[in-house]
Write a protein that holds these residues in place. Structure first.
Motif, mmCIF file in Angstrom:
data_model
loop_
_atom_site.group_PDB
_atom_site.id
_atom_site.type_symbol
_atom_site.label_atom_id
_atom_site.label_comp_id
_atom_site.label_asym_id
_atom_site.label_seq_id
_atom_site.Cartn_x
_atom_site.Cartn_y
_atom_site.Cartn_z
ATOM 1 N N THR A 162 -28.112 63.042 -11.330
ATOM 2 C CA THR A 162 -27.845 61.672 -10.880
ATOM 3 C C THR A 162 -29.128 60.859 -11.025
ATOM 4 O O THR A 162 -30.206 61.319 -10.615
ATOM 5 C CB THR A 162 -27.433 61.644 -9.389
ATOM 6 O OG1 THR A 162 -26.336 62.525 -9.220
ATOM 7 C CG2 THR A 162 -27.044 60.249 -8.946
ATOM 8 N N HIS A 163 -28.992 59.684 -11.629
ATOM 9 C CA HIS A 163 -30.160 58.804 -11.805
ATOM 10 C C HIS A 163 -30.183 57.783 -10.683
ATOM 11 O O HIS A 163 -29.179 57.132 -10.420
ATOM 12 C CB HIS A 163 -30.100 58.100 -13.167
ATOM 13 C CG HIS A 163 -30.277 59.071 -14.292
ATOM 14 N ND1 HIS A 163 -31.512 59.332 -14.844
ATOM 15 C CD2 HIS A 163 -29.396 59.867 -14.935
ATOM 16 C CE1 HIS A 163 -31.381 60.252 -15.785
ATOM 17 N NE2 HIS A 163 -30.107 60.591 -15.860
ATOM 18 N N LYS A 184 -34.166 49.629 -4.428
ATOM 19 C CA LYS A 184 -34.340 50.727 -3.466
ATOM 20 C C LYS A 184 -35.388 51.735 -3.917
ATOM 21 O O LYS A 184 -36.053 52.374 -3.118
ATOM 22 C CB LYS A 184 -33.014 51.478 -3.323
ATOM 23 C CG LYS A 184 -31.966 50.784 -2.510
ATOM 24 C CD LYS A 184 -30.945 51.824 -2.101
ATOM 25 C CE LYS A 184 -29.591 51.270 -1.821
ATOM 26 N NZ LYS A 184 -28.532 52.199 -2.166
ATOM 27 N N TYR A 185 -35.443 51.989 -5.240
ATOM 28 C CA TYR A 185 -36.300 53.046 -5.771
ATOM 29 C C TYR A 185 -37.249 52.414 -6.770
ATOM 30 O O TYR A 185 -36.926 52.310 -7.966
ATOM 31 C CB TYR A 185 -35.466 54.123 -6.472
ATOM 32 C CG TYR A 185 -34.225 54.530 -5.705
ATOM 33 C CD1 TYR A 185 -34.339 55.207 -4.490
ATOM 34 C CD2 TYR A 185 -32.957 54.232 -6.184
ATOM 35 C CE1 TYR A 185 -33.203 55.572 -3.782
ATOM 36 C CE2 TYR A 185 -31.828 54.601 -5.487
ATOM 37 C CZ TYR A 185 -31.945 55.257 -4.284
ATOM 38 O OH TYR A 185 -30.839 55.614 -3.588
ATOM 39 N N GLN A 224 -31.434 66.695 -9.765
ATOM 40 C CA GLN A 224 -30.522 67.721 -10.265
ATOM 41 C C GLN A 224 -29.602 68.089 -9.109
ATOM 42 O O GLN A 224 -30.049 68.612 -8.083
ATOM 43 C CB GLN A 224 -31.319 68.964 -10.690
ATOM 44 C CG GLN A 224 -30.492 70.196 -10.976
ATOM 45 C CD GLN A 224 -29.871 70.181 -12.358
ATOM 46 O OE1 GLN A 224 -30.569 70.306 -13.354
ATOM 47 N NE2 GLN A 224 -28.546 70.031 -12.412
ATOM 48 N N ASN A 225 -28.321 67.780 -9.239
ATOM 49 C CA ASN A 225 -27.374 68.214 -8.211
ATOM 50 C C ASN A 225 -26.965 69.650 -8.506
ATOM 51 O O ASN A 225 -26.628 69.979 -9.649
ATOM 52 C CB ASN A 225 -26.118 67.345 -8.228
ATOM 53 C CG ASN A 225 -26.457 65.880 -8.094
ATOM 54 O OD1 ASN A 225 -27.106 65.481 -7.138
ATOM 55 N ND2 ASN A 225 -26.059 65.078 -9.078
ATOM 56 N N ILE A 226 -26.992 70.480 -7.477
ATOM 57 C CA ILE A 226 -26.550 71.873 -7.660
ATOM 58 C C ILE A 226 -25.455 72.142 -6.643
ATOM 59 O O ILE A 226 -25.378 71.474 -5.616
ATOM 60 C CB ILE A 226 -27.726 72.865 -7.481
ATOM 61 C CG1 ILE A 226 -28.484 72.580 -6.175
ATOM 62 C CG2 ILE A 226 -28.649 72.817 -8.679
ATOM 63 C CD1 ILE A 226 -29.549 73.589 -5.841
#
Ligand code: GCB
Length: 584
Positions: free
Chosen positions: A138-139, A145-146, A153-155
């Motif tokens: 996810t970017h 905000k960022y 990395q979603n696990i």
């Protein structure tokens, strides 16, 4: 294999490439080890992407000069996707961690014998929907905000996504004509042991093969010749699990001697394989080893420790075996990926029974049930069965942990995967570990043993240990009622922060963990007289996970701390396991 040369037993120079045009910092990085916890840099701990290892080694000149010598570079495992070059020439590409791969590099190092052999390994730990385990990226691009933007990395699994070169990198040689592989199937009739073998030779269409089986004292007990046959062993010493026999883990040594000629030169090769003679069978209520009921009283583990992450570490391995034996455990599951071959060899020698699991953990997204995912999963099973098929300690394959088995594509996915695994190895049962509802699980019809995970009074009804007896009994009765297959409680447990106490017990204290275990045990005792064939605690030791609001610097369900010191629950389990061992 005639000789080996460790080229990964020290420091490899590591570089992080930051852009197409330049490299990042060059660091000293030990191999084997995960790179994540070696430095003080959080960016490296959580790094996703390519890292590069490089090292020059001096290869013995006789290897280079002798055209009849095959020089092989072997990587024990690298997480996750790897590309390997020798002297700038690509020699291998491999997808997947936890399993070895190799390349014949003789041709490359002979091109210019005056230069040292430069080994470069690029490793990328990015997980995708079709990798095993799967993952997504996810970017975080919203600049309000960022400010710098970042990506994660979603696990879908609960252990830290350690990366790097996790197992030794070796150079070894064989002759040009060599024994490539051996497959053994063992059986016995009365006091005669049977070892059915098949040898595969590479480099020539034919070769003379002499096969000898020796007992522990080096006495020859059977001989044969040719690429396949059956060795008959009189007064066989069977391979037995730890605590099931006075002499557990008995291994014969099978030696295959090859001689061949290509008209000009002759070649000789020797391949020695430890062989344990035993059988495995499953009935609707029992798991039989050598026709005797076997009850799994064991643990789930991880390859995980301070600083080295998932890197192979001999002191840790030997310590863990000492703790397993202290505990009176007779088995473990390689949750949630294949462990180092060195560990499997220890299991053979010590009689520790293994449920060998592939990295099929976290198959939760429907897109990970597609054809590309399945094709990769099948090839990972090829590699796993190819690597571990001859270990007597391995009694069952597990093709996945807690997949979304209720989803419609799970039916085709698991029927194909399990059929394929049985085709690769008809001698062992196959399972996967489920946490699905018994009525809707689409993979369960294809397994030989039902392996079920549950965390009553933890993830459900937290704080209410009084629910355990009824919920656990219902769980067993539902599964057995529907499938009439033996059941292993493949996970159960509770987090305990070591040193945290309360009475009455509260979640996260050592008392709560102890009491959860004891409540489960009384139901196991009732059901093991019927069809429950095992209990594997989650987990042997605390282990690192991703950061999150339910994890206090890692998962604390270990009965030992991450540093391998016992919590109170370890003593409860020790008392129980020795009692179970003495009762059978
Ligand atoms: C599970 C998973 C395991 C987790 C454990 C937990 O069901 O199979 O990987 O670590 O639960 O503690 O949540």
């Amino acid at each position: 294999m005639v000789s080996t040369w460790h080229c990964g037993g020290g420091i490899m120079i590591w570089a992080l490439f930051q852009s197409d045009s330049g490299t990042g910092p060059v660091l000293e990085m030990p191999v084997p080890a995960s790179y994540n916890d070696i430095t003080q840099d959080s960016m490296l701990r959580d790094f996703i992407g390519w890292v590069w290892y490089e090292r020059e080694v001096q290869v013995p000149s006789r290897w280079v000069k002798d055209e009849g010598t095959r020089v092989v570079l072997r990587v024990g495992s690298a997480h996750y996707y790897s590309v390997v070059w020798v002297n700038g020439i690509q020699v291998a590409e491999h997808e997947g961690g936890h399993l070895p791969f190799e390349a014949d590099i003789g041709g490359v190092i002979r091109e210019d014998p005056t230069v040292p052999c430069r080994i470069t390994i690029a490793v990328n730990n990015t997980l995708t929907l079709t990798s095993l385990p799967p993952g997504t990226i996810t970017h975080m691009n919203d600049r309000t905000k960022y400010p710098g933007g970042y990506f994660v990395q979603n696990i879908f699994f609960d252990f830290f996504n350690y990366a790097g070169i996790h197992r030794p990198v070796l150079l070894y040689t064989t002759p040009k004509v060599y024994v490539d592989d051996i497959t053994v199937f063992t059986d016995f009739a009365d006091s005669t042991g049977l070892v059915k073998y098949k040898v595969s030779v590479k480099g020539a269409s034919s070769a003379n093969l002499k096969v000898t089986l020796m007992d522990k004292d080096g006495h020859c007990v059977a001989t044969s010749s040719g690429p396949s046959g059956v060795l008959k062993v009189a007064d066989v010493m069977l391979w037995w699990p730890y605590l099931m026999h006075d002499n557990p883990g008995y291994l014969y040594s099978m030696e295959v001697q090859l001689s061949a000629s290509d008209g000009q030169s002759t070649f000789e090769d020797v391949y020695a394989l430890p062989v344990g003679i035993r059988t495995v069978n499953v009935t609707s209520t029992q798991f039989l080893i050598n026709n005797k009921p076997f009850y799994f009283h064991g643990v789930n583990k991880h390859e995980d420790s301070d600083i080295r992450g998932k890197g192979l570490d001999w002191p840790l391995i030997v310590k863990d075996f000492n703790l397993i034996k202290w505990l009176g455990a007779n088995s473990f599951r390689t949750s949630h990926y294949p462990y180092a071959e060195e560990i499997m060899q220890m299991c053979d020698r010590h009689g520790i029974v293994v449920i060998d699991e592939c990295p099929g953990v976290g198959i939760k997204d429907i897109r990970s049930f597609g054809n590309a995912s399945l094709a990769h999963h099948l090839s990972v099973m090829d590699e796993l069965v190819g690597r571990d098929k001859n270990h007597p300690s391995v009694v069952m394959w597990s093709v996945a942990n807690e997949p979304a088995a209720e989803m419609p594509p799970a039916d085709y996915y698991f029927s194909t995967l399990i059929k394929h695994t049985k085709m690769l190895d008809p001698s062992r049962p196959v399972t996967f570990i489920t946490d699905s509802n018994y009525a809707r699980d689409k993979g369960a019809p294809y397994v030989d043993v039902i392996c079920v995970n549950s965390y009553f009074s933890w993830y459900h009804d937290p704080g209410h240990m009084e629910v355990i007896p009824i919920q656990l009994k219902t769980q067993f009765e539902n599964w057995f009622g529907k499938y009439k297959k033996p059941i292993i409680q493949s996970e159960y447990g509770a987090d305990a922060v070591p040193g945290l106490h309360s009475d009455p017990p509260m979640m996260f204290t050592e008392e709560y963990q102890k009491n959860v275990l004891q409540s489960y045990h009384s139901v196991f005792d009732e059901k093991r007289k019927q069809y429950v064939i095992g209990e594997l605690i989650w987990n042997f030791a605390d282990f690192m996970t991703a950061q999150g609001i339910t994890r206090v610097v890692g998962n604390k369900k270990g009965i030992f701390t991450r540093q391998r010191q016992p919590k109170s629950a370890a003593f409860i389990l020790r008392e129980r396991y020795w009692r179970l061992a003495n009762a059978t």
